[in-house]
Scaffold this motif. Sequence first.
Motif, short mmCIF file in Angstrom:
data_model
loop_
_atom_site.label_atom_id
_atom_site.label_comp_id
_atom_site.label_asym_id
_atom_site.label_seq_id
_atom_site.Cartn_x
_atom_site.Cartn_y
_atom_site.Cartn_z
N ALA A 1 0.84 -1.20 0.00
CA ALA A 1 0.00 0.00 0.00
C ALA A 1 0.87 1.25 0.00
CB ALA A 1 -0.94 -0.01 1.20
N SER A 2 1.94 1.22 0.78
CA SER A 2 2.84 2.38 0.85
C SER A 2 3.54 2.60 -0.48
CB SER A 2 3.85 2.18 1.97
OG SER A 2 3.20 2.11 3.22
N ASN B 1 1.02 4.18 -2.84
CA ASN B 1 0.77 5.58 -2.49
C ASN B 1 1.98 6.47 -2.73
OD1 ASN B 1 -1.96 5.72 -1.62
ND2 ASN B 1 -1.41 4.64 0.25
N THR C 1 -6.30 0.91 -1.44
CA THR C 1 -5.44 2.05 -1.75
C THR C 1 -6.05 2.90 -2.86
OG1 THR C 1 -3.51 0.83 -1.00
CG2 THR C 1 -3.10 2.72 -2.42
N LEU D 1 -5.35 -1.82 6.32
CA LEU D 1 -5.23 -0.98 5.13
C LEU D 1 -5.78 0.43 5.37
CD1 LEU D 1 -5.98 -3.82 2.64
CD2 LEU D 1 -3.82 -2.55 2.83
N ASN E 1 -3.03 3.50 5.06
CA ASN E 1 -3.34 4.58 4.12
C ASN E 1 -3.40 5.93 4.84
OD1 ASN E 1 -3.86 3.86 1.13
ND2 ASN E 1 -4.71 2.12 2.24
N ASN F 1 0.21 6.87 5.50
CA ASN F 1 0.83 7.30 4.23
C ASN F 1 0.50 8.75 3.94
OD1 ASN F 1 0.33 4.21 2.26
ND2 ASN F 1 1.85 4.69 3.81
#
Length: 158
Positions: A48-49, A52, A102, A133, A137, A140
């Motif tokens: 996810a990172s 992003n 994401t 998640l 997020n 992030n």
Amino acid sequence: MSEERRVHLSRSAPDAYKTLDAFSKTVGRIAGEAGIDDRLKELVQIHASQLNGCAFCVRVHVDRAVKGGLDADLIAQLPTWRESGVFTDRERAALELAEAFTFIHDGGVADEVYDHVGGILSEDEYVALSWILVSINAFNRIAIAGRYPVPPRHAAPA
């Protein structure tokens, strides 16, 4: 505006950041109770990172993953997980869910993704990964907005 002058949300509103950190710890406990191991937890947070573009969180979660026993090859395969044979079906379902969360702005979690992931993960696992998640997020966005630095680990050779 330079990075030095950018508002650092965790320092500017420490109570809010502490609340998010406490939320993250609660999510981690829920994940453990649902059977989500550290390997899977770190894989989805790294992915996810990456998606992003949060270099700071990628660094944090790669460090945690390595400390937890994941190797460089496995971590390097994350951007190509669909083509790679190193991930289990369960991990692949979690990575697919990571992408859906994401990119939630692209129509939510599609029925096909929900059905596919739900056919592999238990409801408790789905819920726990979903909260992981949501949490990553949020982190992030804080790090990206604040342009948290990611310096080189070692000085480059002369």
